[in-house]
Design a protein around this motif. Structure first.
Motif, PDB file in Angstrom:
ATOM      1  N   PRO A  31       0.936  -1.141  -0.052  1.00 30.83           N
ATOM      2  CA  PRO A  31       0.067  -0.070  -0.036  1.00 30.83           C
ATOM      3  C   PRO A  31       0.865   1.057  -0.058  1.00 30.83           C
ATOM      4  O   PRO A  31       2.132   1.283   0.180  1.00 30.83           O
ATOM      5  N   PHE A  32       0.414   2.228  -0.213  1.00 26.14           N
ATOM      6  CA  PHE A  32       0.763   3.524  -0.316  1.00 26.14           C
ATOM      7  C   PHE A  32       1.584   4.123   0.923  1.00 26.14           C
ATOM      8  O   PHE A  32       2.480   4.605   0.906  1.00 26.14           O
ATOM      9  N   SER A  33       0.756   4.015   2.219  1.00 30.24           N
ATOM     10  CA  SER A  33       1.137   4.440   3.309  1.00 30.24           C
ATOM     11  C   SER A  33       1.366   5.873   3.257  1.00 30.24           C
ATOM     12  O   SER A  33       0.741   6.746   2.738  1.00 30.24           O
ATOM     13  N   ASP A 213      -8.308   2.902  12.551  1.00 33.33           N
ATOM     14  CA  ASP A 213      -6.653   3.080  12.779  1.00 33.33           C
ATOM     15  C   ASP A 213      -6.256   3.627  11.167  1.00 33.33           C
ATOM     16  O   ASP A 213      -6.883   3.884  10.423  1.00 33.33           O
ATOM     17  N   ARG A 214      -4.811   3.408  11.150  1.00 35.34           N
ATOM     18  CA  ARG A 214      -4.467   3.908   9.742  1.00 35.34           C
ATOM     19  C   ARG A 214      -4.756   3.007   8.673  1.00 35.34           C
ATOM     20  O   ARG A 214      -4.460   3.563   7.595  1.00 35.34           O
ATOM     21  N   MET A 215      -5.198   1.787   8.774  1.00 37.24           N
ATOM     22  CA  MET A 215      -5.861   0.974   7.744  1.00 37.24           C
ATOM     23  C   MET A 215      -7.115   1.539   7.411  1.00 37.24           C
ATOM     24  O   MET A 215      -7.401   1.213   6.111  1.00 37.24           O
ATOM     25  N   GLY A 216      -8.019   1.489   8.076  1.00 41.71           N
ATOM     26  CA  GLY A 216      -9.270   1.825   7.998  1.00 41.71           C
ATOM     27  C   GLY A 216      -9.925   2.542   9.000  1.00 41.71           C
ATOM     28  O   GLY A 216      -9.926   2.686   9.968  1.00 41.71           O
ATOM     29  N   LEU A 237      -8.198  -1.573  -4.512  1.00 39.46           N
ATOM     30  CA  LEU A 237      -8.693  -0.742  -3.894  1.00 39.46           C
ATOM     31  C   LEU A 237      -8.102   0.585  -3.847  1.00 39.46           C
ATOM     32  O   LEU A 237      -6.721   0.615  -4.076  1.00 39.46           O
ATOM     33  N   LEU A 238      -8.597   1.704  -3.356  1.00 40.87           N
ATOM     34  CA  LEU A 238      -7.873   2.911  -3.388  1.00 40.87           C
ATOM     35  C   LEU A 238      -8.219   3.472  -2.134  1.00 40.87           C
ATOM     36  O   LEU A 238      -9.034   3.531  -1.459  1.00 40.87           O
ATOM     37  N   LYS A 239      -7.544   4.530  -1.598  1.00 47.73           N
ATOM     38  CA  LYS A 239      -7.430   5.353  -0.702  1.00 47.73           C
ATOM     39  C   LYS A 239      -8.799   6.079  -0.512  1.00 47.73           C
ATOM     40  O   LYS A 239      -8.959   6.643  -1.514  1.00 47.73           O
ATOM     41  N   GLY A 240      -9.725   6.087   0.349  1.00 53.69           N
ATOM     42  CA  GLY A 240     -10.650   6.822   0.415  1.00 53.69           C
ATOM     43  C   GLY A 240     -12.056   5.887  -0.026  1.00 53.69           C
ATOM     44  O   GLY A 240     -13.317   6.392   0.149  1.00 53.69           O
ATOM     45  N   VAL A 241     -11.809   4.598  -0.516  1.00 51.83           N
ATOM     46  CA  VAL A 241     -13.066   3.738  -0.945  1.00 51.83           C
ATOM     47  C   VAL A 241     -13.687   3.334   0.111  1.00 51.83           C
ATOM     48  O   VAL A 241     -13.132   3.167   1.222  1.00 51.83           O
ATOM     49  N   SER A 255      -4.883   5.073   4.853  1.00 51.39           N
ATOM     50  CA  SER A 255      -3.422   5.172   3.927  1.00 51.39           C
ATOM     51  C   SER A 255      -2.841   3.770   3.891  1.00 51.39           C
ATOM     52  O   SER A 255      -2.156   3.549   3.308  1.00 51.39           O
ATOM     53  N   ASP A 256      -2.815   2.954   5.123  1.00 51.37           N
ATOM     54  CA  ASP A 256      -2.443   1.684   5.026  1.00 51.37           C
ATOM     55  C   ASP A 256      -3.283   0.403   4.616  1.00 51.37           C
ATOM     56  O   ASP A 256      -2.980  -0.723   5.019  1.00 51.37           O
ATOM     57  N   HIS A 257      -4.535   0.998   3.971  1.00 48.61           N
ATOM     58  CA  HIS A 257      -5.100  -0.193   3.647  1.00 48.61           C
ATOM     59  C   HIS A 257      -4.598  -1.262   2.803  1.00 48.61           C
ATOM     60  O   HIS A 257      -3.617  -1.232   2.013  1.00 48.61           O
ATOM     61  N   GLY A 258      -5.412  -2.509   2.541  1.00 48.99           N
ATOM     62  CA  GLY A 258      -4.834  -3.543   1.574  1.00 48.99           C
ATOM     63  C   GLY A 258      -5.174  -3.001   0.300  1.00 48.99           C
ATOM     64  O   GLY A 258      -6.013  -2.137  -0.146  1.00 48.99           O
ATOM     65  N   THR A 259      -4.607  -3.721  -0.619  1.00 48.54           N
ATOM     66  CA  THR A 259      -4.559  -3.218  -1.947  1.00 48.54           C
ATOM     67  C   THR A 259      -5.815  -3.910  -2.658  1.00 48.54           C
ATOM     68  O   THR A 259      -5.941  -3.432  -3.860  1.00 48.54           O
TER      69      THR A 259
END
Length: 314
Positions: A31-33, A213-216, A237-241, A255-259
């Motif tokens: 992920p982008f982080s 958390d930072r993931m979701g 997936l994208l950040k913000g979905v 930002s730390d979401h799975g791709t």
């Protein structure tokens, strides 16, 4: 004194190094982080005279208590943060967006964020950190990044490689604006949900869960009815979905979401609102407001221009 470093007396709740994140690695599941609140990250670096892409210390809720050893260094804290500085025999209340000079054995005590989540500490110099895939950003769920992919802990030393000689006092008057409605666009699976489910999503209030958390960001509130399938083949997936699992409670990817993910996507948060979205603390209420893609693009360009204008004033 040749060596400059911080000793961590208290690590804080979730203290990590973050920079601009990792590009072009989604295809291998990375992920982008990067910093959650990009504007406050950029302002922190600019105020201490750094290049804008240098890593900073990001903290959540309660930050670290740090003791500085070395020569002179400038520090700044951005966000909506309560902190104190202990310098020789005096203790002062710190102001965000204002630089302070630290001398040997001075302390920074970051007590808490104020009705927000993330804050940033930058130094006039460079931390001694290793890059991983072009970034120092730490993803604690995957153990990726500097510091062996782990958050900062008590008694740890943070070495400082370089200290800038430019330690002039800097200050800006900046107020972190709160957000009432999160602007969104329809997601690729919007039609998986009943008319009533769509109406609930767009008209009702949701509460930010303590499990965020930072993931979701997990939301609690009225259930969103799915009339097709609560699972889909895993897609990118994208950040913000915003995904909606079988329990009907939406989850916003951060930002730390799975791709990839296999829950239907009802919407995506407009990028203009992302920095302020991540600062909404657990227990707070949020509502969604639908906008169209051209409007989202225009609003984001205006937000970026506003950020550049702030940076140019420093």
């Amino acid at each position: 004194m040749s060596d400059n470093f911080f000793k961590i007396i208290r690590g804080g709740i979730n203290t990590t190094f973050q920079d601009k994140g990792r590009n072009d690695l989604y295809h291998i599941g990375i992920p982008f982080s990067g910093a959650m609140d990009n504007r406050n990250y950029l302002l922190a670096n600019k105020l201490v005279g750094n290049k804008l892409d240098l890593p900073v210390i990001e903290f959540a809720y309660q930050g670290p208590l740090l003791k500085f050893y070395g020569d002179k260094i400038n520090i700044v804290i951005t966000g909506d943060v309560v902190f104190k500085l202990k310098q020789k025999d005096k203790e002062i209340d710190g102001n965000c967006y204002e630089t302070y000079q630290l001398a040997n054995e001075d302390e920074i005590n970051i007590l808490s964020t104020n009705k927000s989540v993330y804050g940033y500490l930058a130094i006039s110099g460079r931390f001694d950190l290793k890059l991983q895939w072009g970034s120092c950003s730490i993803n604690t769920k995957a153990n990726i990044g500097s510091n062996d992919g782990k958050k900062l802990e008590n008694e740890q030393k943070i070495k400082i490689l370089e200290v800038s000689e430019n330690i002039n006092k800097k200050k800006i008057n900046y107020l972190n604006s709160k957000i009432e409605n999160i602007r969104i666009m329809k997601g690729t699976n919007f039609d998986y949900f009943s008319e009533e489910g769509k109406k609930v999503f767009l008209e009702k209030e949701y509460t930010v869960s303590k499990l965020s958390d930072r993931m979701g960001m997990r939301l609690e509130g009225p259930k969103i009815e799915n009339i097709v399938n609560t699972n889909i083949k895993s897609e990118g997936l994208l950040k913000g979905v915003i995904q909606v699992p079988a329990d009907g409670n939406p989850i916003i990817m951060l930002s730390d979401h799975g791709t990839i993910g296999g829950y239907p996507k009802i919407a995506v948060v407009a990028s203009v609102d992302y920095d302020r979205l991540v600062q909404i603390s657990p227990g707070s209420k949020i509502k969604f407001k639908e906008i169209e893609l051209p409007d989202a693009e225009t609003l984001f360009k205006l937000y970026e221009m506003e950020t550049q204008n702030l940076l140019s004033q420093i």
